[in-house]
Each structure stands twice: as structure tokens, then as C-alpha cells.
Design a protein around this motif. Sequence first.
Motif, PDB file in Angstrom:
ATOM      1  N   THR A  58       0.828  -1.192   0.135  1.00  0.00           N
ATOM      2  CA  THR A  58       0.020   0.122   0.152  1.00  0.00           C
ATOM      3  C   THR A  58       0.925   1.062  -0.020  1.00  0.00           C
ATOM      4  O   THR A  58       1.971   1.154   0.188  1.00  0.00           O
ATOM      5  N   ALA A  59       0.206   2.447  -0.415  1.00  0.00           N
ATOM      6  CA  ALA A  59       0.926   3.676  -0.249  1.00  0.00           C
ATOM      7  C   ALA A  59       1.632   3.929   1.132  1.00  0.00           C
ATOM      8  O   ALA A  59       2.683   4.365   1.362  1.00  0.00           O
ATOM      9  N   ASP A  60       0.836   3.725   2.192  1.00  0.00           N
ATOM     10  CA  ASP A  60       1.186   3.889   3.526  1.00  0.00           C
ATOM     11  C   ASP A  60       2.471   2.862   3.860  1.00  0.00           C
ATOM     12  O   ASP A  60       3.613   3.141   4.440  1.00  0.00           O
ATOM     13  N   GLU A  61       2.395   1.363   3.440  1.00  0.00           N
ATOM     14  CA  GLU A  61       3.441   0.631   3.564  1.00  0.00           C
ATOM     15  C   GLU A  61       4.895   1.149   2.959  1.00  0.00           C
ATOM     16  O   GLU A  61       5.951   1.268   3.448  1.00  0.00           O
ATOM     17  N   LEU A  62       4.781   1.726   1.599  1.00  0.00           N
ATOM     18  CA  LEU A  62       5.653   2.093   0.974  1.00  0.00           C
ATOM     19  C   LEU A  62       6.521   3.407   1.743  1.00  0.00           C
ATOM     20  O   LEU A  62       7.501   3.363   1.732  1.00  0.00           O
ATOM     21  N   ALA A  63       5.530   4.246   2.014  1.00  0.00           N
ATOM     22  CA  ALA A  63       6.110   5.399   2.788  1.00  0.00           C
ATOM     23  C   ALA A  63       6.553   4.833   4.008  1.00  0.00           C
ATOM     24  O   ALA A  63       8.002   5.597   4.432  1.00  0.00           O
ATOM     25  N   ALA A  64       6.163   4.014   4.581  1.00  0.00           N
ATOM     26  CA  ALA A  64       6.996   3.494   6.022  1.00  0.00           C
ATOM     27  C   ALA A  64       8.309   2.801   5.911  1.00  0.00           C
ATOM     28  O   ALA A  64       9.321   3.268   6.388  1.00  0.00           O
ATOM     29  N   LEU A  65       8.339   2.175   4.627  1.00  0.00           N
ATOM     30  CA  LEU A  65       9.618   1.331   4.036  1.00  0.00           C
ATOM     31  C   LEU A  65      10.623   2.670   3.610  1.00  0.00           C
ATOM     32  O   LEU A  65      11.756   2.668   4.159  1.00  0.00           O
ATOM     33  N   ALA A  66      10.196   3.624   2.755  1.00  0.00           N
ATOM     34  CA  ALA A  66      11.095   4.751   2.699  1.00  0.00           C
ATOM     35  C   ALA A  66      11.513   5.445   3.850  1.00  0.00           C
ATOM     36  O   ALA A  66      12.689   6.026   3.844  1.00  0.00           O
ATOM     37  N   ASP A  67      10.620   5.845   4.651  1.00  0.00           N
ATOM     38  CA  ASP A  67      11.126   6.558   6.049  1.00  0.00           C
ATOM     39  C   ASP A  67      11.908   5.491   6.810  1.00  0.00           C
ATOM     40  O   ASP A  67      13.029   6.267   7.250  1.00  0.00           O
ATOM     41  N   PHE A  68      11.735   4.356   6.780  1.00  0.00           N
ATOM     42  CA  PHE A  68      12.883   3.407   7.516  1.00  0.00           C
ATOM     43  C   PHE A  68      14.165   3.387   7.017  1.00  0.00           C
ATOM     44  O   PHE A  68      15.184   3.659   7.956  1.00  0.00           O
ATOM     45  N   TYR A  69      14.303   3.186   5.635  1.00  0.00           N
ATOM     46  CA  TYR A  69      15.271   3.157   4.964  1.00  0.00           C
ATOM     47  C   TYR A  69      15.942   4.449   4.831  1.00  0.00           C
ATOM     48  O   TYR A  69      17.542   4.277   4.577  1.00  0.00           O
ATOM     49  N   ALA A  70      15.673   5.388   5.027  1.00  0.00           N
ATOM     50  CA  ALA A  70      16.430   6.562   4.797  1.00  0.00           C
ATOM     51  C   ALA A  70      17.125   6.854   6.151  1.00  0.00           C
ATOM     52  O   ALA A  70      17.990   7.752   6.232  1.00  0.00           O
ATOM     53  N   LYS A  71      16.990   6.173   7.333  1.00  0.00           N
ATOM     54  CA  LYS A  71      17.576   6.280   8.463  1.00  0.00           C
ATOM     55  C   LYS A  71      19.112   5.679   8.299  1.00  0.00           C
ATOM     56  O   LYS A  71      19.132   4.438   7.935  1.00  0.00           O
ATOM     57  N   ILE A 100      20.629   3.977  10.403  1.00  0.00           N
ATOM     58  CA  ILE A 100      20.788   2.664  11.180  1.00  0.00           C
ATOM     59  C   ILE A 100      20.239   1.659  10.195  1.00  0.00           C
ATOM     60  O   ILE A 100      20.838   0.596  10.099  1.00  0.00           O
ATOM     61  N   ALA A 101      19.321   2.142   9.424  1.00  0.00           N
ATOM     62  CA  ALA A 101      18.614   0.896   8.483  1.00  0.00           C
ATOM     63  C   ALA A 101      19.638   0.596   7.245  1.00  0.00           C
ATOM     64  O   ALA A 101      19.693  -0.315   6.831  1.00  0.00           O
ATOM     65  N   LYS A 102      20.177   1.725   6.858  1.00  0.00           N
ATOM     66  CA  LYS A 102      21.205   1.616   5.593  1.00  0.00           C
ATOM     67  C   LYS A 102      22.363   0.592   6.154  1.00  0.00           C
ATOM     68  O   LYS A 102      22.790  -0.062   5.545  1.00  0.00           O
ATOM     69  N   SER A 103      22.943   0.897   7.431  1.00  0.00           N
ATOM     70  CA  SER A 103      23.901   0.126   8.076  1.00  0.00           C
ATOM     71  C   SER A 103      23.455  -1.107   8.186  1.00  0.00           C
ATOM     72  O   SER A 103      24.272  -2.253   7.961  1.00  0.00           O
ATOM     73  N   ALA A 104      22.193  -1.469   8.786  1.00  0.00           N
ATOM     74  CA  ALA A 104      21.765  -2.982   8.498  1.00  0.00           C
ATOM     75  C   ALA A 104      21.650  -3.546   7.514  1.00  0.00           C
ATOM     76  O   ALA A 104      21.712  -4.703   6.985  1.00  0.00           O
ATOM     77  N   MET A 105      21.066  -2.732   6.410  1.00  0.00           N
ATOM     78  CA  MET A 105      20.765  -3.485   4.971  1.00  0.00           C
ATOM     79  C   MET A 105      22.355  -3.855   4.505  1.00  0.00           C
ATOM     80  O   MET A 105      22.283  -4.668   3.592  1.00  0.00           O
ATOM     81  N   GLN A 106      23.359  -2.910   4.627  1.00  0.00           N
ATOM     82  CA  GLN A 106      24.614  -3.275   4.055  1.00  0.00           C
ATOM     83  C   GLN A 106      25.144  -4.574   4.727  1.00  0.00           C
ATOM     84  O   GLN A 106      25.883  -5.427   4.214  1.00  0.00           O
ATOM     85  N   LYS A 107      24.631  -5.040   5.888  1.00  0.00           N
ATOM     86  CA  LYS A 107      24.947  -6.483   6.600  1.00  0.00           C
ATOM     87  C   LYS A 107      24.045  -7.460   6.010  1.00  0.00           C
ATOM     88  O   LYS A 107      24.369  -8.570   6.360  1.00  0.00           O
ATOM     89  N   PHE A 108      22.998  -7.276   5.481  1.00  0.00           N
ATOM     90  CA  PHE A 108      22.062  -8.200   4.942  1.00  0.00           C
ATOM     91  C   PHE A 108      22.602  -9.071   4.018  1.00  0.00           C
ATOM     92  O   PHE A 108      22.164 -10.265   4.106  1.00  0.00           O
TER      93      PHE A 108
END
Length: 149
Positions: A89-102, A104-112
Motif C-alpha cells: 500500500t502507499a502507507d507501507e511504501l512510505a513507512a519503508l522509505a522512512d525507515f530505510y532513509a535512516k 541505522i537502517a542503511k547500516s543494517a541493509m549493508q549487512k543483510f
Amino acid sequence: MKLPKCLLLFVFFSVSALALDDSKENRIQQAERYMATMPPEELMQDMAKNVAMNFPPDQREEFRELLLKHVNINTLSDAMKVAMVNAFTADELAALADFYAKPIAKSAMQKFGVYMAEVMPVVQAEVLRAVGEMEKEKAEKNRKIPDIE
């Protein structure tokens, strides 16, 4: 006692008022926002680096370079955006964008990728083992079927 109820109703209605209209246009806009925080090029580079670890050390760099050379990032980006618009949904995508803009989230994704490289052989082995058990169970079940004369 009336004030807390009013406050609760206000919070409830204000949160729902903040929800995005789940239109295709909003989904596309939020998917693009997400992709700006998690560019497909970076995801592909990380994936290529991690997959290359499955090759002998002297072949890793060549594999990574060839993979990145031949993957069409535009095709990948388009497919990712279409899939996101269809799945979220639009809200879910907004939440993902908000989260991955942080950060700490970028750091976690680099380790994924490292995480997946460690876990994937276990997942593959377990799935193969389970398939073998399923086949064994089916064979045993077939042997128990009485012959019809």
C-alpha cells in the motif's frame, strides 16, 4: 474522565487522517521515494559482492565486474517498482522509505547480504533434506497401498 475519551478519539481520527490515499499514483510516488533511499544500483553491487564470495578468491572480482556490466539496472529498477506498487500500500511504501532513509537502517541493509550468505546454505540444505523426507514418506505410503486383485 471526559477529557481522556475526547483525547483518545482525537488521536484515533488524526492518525487515520494522516494515512495516504492508497491510489496507484501514491504507490508509485512512495515506491520512487523508497528507491531513492535504496537505489537498485547499490543493491545490485552489494548482491554481486556477496554472491562473488561463492567463487574461488581469484575469480571473485571478475565475476562481480561481469555481473555488474551485464545486468540492466533500468530493467531491474522498473521490475522492482512495478512489484512494489503491486504488493504494498502507499502507507507501507512510505513507512519503508522512512525507515530505510535512516542511517541505522542503511547500516543494517549493508549487512543483510552477509547474513543471507551465511543463512542461505543452511536454508538450501534444509529444504533439500525436507524434500528427501517427503519423497521417502510418499514411497512408504505407496508401499502400504493394498494390491487390488
